[in-house]
Design a protein around this motif. Structure first.
Motif, PDB file in Angstrom:
ATOM      1  N   ALA A  28       0.853  -1.194   0.000  1.00  0.00           N
ATOM      2  CA  ALA A  28       0.000   0.000   0.000  1.00  0.00           C
ATOM      3  C   ALA A  28       0.885   1.239   0.000  1.00  0.00           C
ATOM      4  O   ALA A  28       2.082   1.169   0.257  1.00  0.00           O
ATOM      5  CB  ALA A  28      -0.909   0.001   1.214  1.00  0.00           C
ATOM      6  N   TYR A  29       0.265   2.363  -0.309  1.00  0.00           N
ATOM      7  CA  TYR A  29       0.963   3.642  -0.243  1.00  0.00           C
ATOM      8  C   TYR A  29      -0.007   4.700   0.255  1.00  0.00           C
ATOM      9  O   TYR A  29      -1.217   4.522   0.220  1.00  0.00           O
ATOM     10  CB  TYR A  29       1.571   4.029  -1.593  1.00  0.00           C
ATOM     11  N   VAL A  30       0.547   5.801   0.748  1.00  0.00           N
ATOM     12  CA  VAL A  30      -0.258   6.904   1.254  1.00  0.00           C
ATOM     13  C   VAL A  30      -0.193   8.044   0.260  1.00  0.00           C
ATOM     14  O   VAL A  30       0.873   8.375  -0.253  1.00  0.00           O
ATOM     15  CB  VAL A  30       0.240   7.376   2.638  1.00  0.00           C
ATOM     16  N   ARG A  31      -1.331   8.625  -0.011  1.00  0.00           N
ATOM     17  CA  ARG A  31      -1.403   9.771  -0.912  1.00  0.00           C
ATOM     18  C   ARG A  31      -2.170  10.889  -0.211  1.00  0.00           C
ATOM     19  O   ARG A  31      -3.243  10.664   0.345  1.00  0.00           O
ATOM     20  CB  ARG A  31      -2.126   9.370  -2.193  1.00  0.00           C
ATOM     21  N   LEU A  57      -4.872   5.860   2.432  1.00  0.00           N
ATOM     22  CA  LEU A  57      -4.084   4.640   2.300  1.00  0.00           C
ATOM     23  C   LEU A  57      -4.674   3.885   1.123  1.00  0.00           C
ATOM     24  O   LEU A  57      -5.870   3.565   1.115  1.00  0.00           O
ATOM     25  CB  LEU A  57      -4.163   3.803   3.581  1.00  0.00           C
ATOM     26  N   ILE A  58      -3.852   3.641   0.106  1.00  0.00           N
ATOM     27  CA  ILE A  58      -4.326   3.056  -1.143  1.00  0.00           C
ATOM     28  C   ILE A  58      -3.643   1.714  -1.370  1.00  0.00           C
ATOM     29  O   ILE A  58      -2.418   1.597  -1.229  1.00  0.00           O
ATOM     30  CB  ILE A  58      -4.046   4.011  -2.321  1.00  0.00           C
ATOM     31  N   MET A  85       4.596  -0.726   3.120  1.00  0.00           N
ATOM     32  CA  MET A  85       4.449   0.596   2.530  1.00  0.00           C
ATOM     33  C   MET A  85       5.491   0.794   1.438  1.00  0.00           C
ATOM     34  O   MET A  85       6.644   0.422   1.604  1.00  0.00           O
ATOM     35  CB  MET A  85       4.630   1.661   3.619  1.00  0.00           C
ATOM     36  N   VAL A  86       5.061   1.367   0.332  1.00  0.00           N
ATOM     37  CA  VAL A  86       5.981   1.701  -0.755  1.00  0.00           C
ATOM     38  C   VAL A  86       5.885   3.193  -1.016  1.00  0.00           C
ATOM     39  O   VAL A  86       4.896   3.836  -0.710  1.00  0.00           O
ATOM     40  CB  VAL A  86       5.689   0.897  -2.036  1.00  0.00           C
ATOM     41  N   SER A  87       6.961   3.718  -1.598  1.00  0.00           N
ATOM     42  CA  SER A  87       7.010   5.132  -1.942  1.00  0.00           C
ATOM     43  C   SER A  87       6.864   5.259  -3.448  1.00  0.00           C
ATOM     44  O   SER A  87       7.538   4.555  -4.192  1.00  0.00           O
ATOM     45  CB  SER A  87       8.348   5.719  -1.491  1.00  0.00           C
ATOM     46  N   LEU A  88       5.989   6.139  -3.887  1.00  0.00           N
ATOM     47  CA  LEU A  88       5.805   6.378  -5.315  1.00  0.00           C
ATOM     48  C   LEU A  88       6.440   7.688  -5.679  1.00  0.00           C
ATOM     49  O   LEU A  88       6.341   8.670  -4.946  1.00  0.00           O
ATOM     50  CB  LEU A  88       4.312   6.403  -5.668  1.00  0.00           C
TER      51      LEU A  88
END
Length: 89
Positions: A28-31, A57-58, A85-88
Motif C-alpha cells: 500500500a501507499y499513502v497519498r 491509504l491506497i 508501505m511503498v514510496s511512489l
C-alpha cells in the motif's frame, strides 16, 4: 542490443489484470489529497467537508483502504494490517 532483444522486451510480462492485482493485500501507499478530490475520485467514500487535507491509504490495485486526517494515521492503519508501505515517485 540486437533487434530481437528489443522486440522481446516489448511483449508484456503481465496482463493489465495481473499487474493490477500485483501486491494485492500486501502493498500500500499513502497519498495526500484535498477532500473534494476524495469525493470525485472515490464516489463510494463518505461525503467530506470541502477544503480539508486528507491522507488516503491506497492498495496496490488503486482502491482506497482508509481515509485519515494525518499521514501517521494512514501509516498506522497499514502497520495494523501488516501492509508493506511503498514510496511512489
Amino acid at each position: 542490443m540486437q533487434k530481437q532483444d528489443i522486440e522481446t522486451r516489448r511483449a508484456p510480462l503481465l496482463t493489465p489484470e495481473q499487474f493490477a492485482n500485483l501486491g494485492e493485500g500486501m502493498i500500500a501507499y499513502v497519498r495526500e489529497m484535498r477532500s473534494e478530490d476524495v469525493n470525485r475520485l472515490y464516489p463510494q467514500a463518505p461525503q467530506i467537508e470541502p477544503g480539508l487535507t486528507i491522507f488516503v491509504l491506497i492498495g496496490a490495485d488503486g482502491s482506497p483502504i482508509v481515509l485519515a486526517d494525518s499521514e501517521e494515521g494512514a501509516i498506522g492503519n497499514a502497520r495494523e494490517n501488516d501492509l508493506t508501505m511503498v514510496s511512489l515517485h
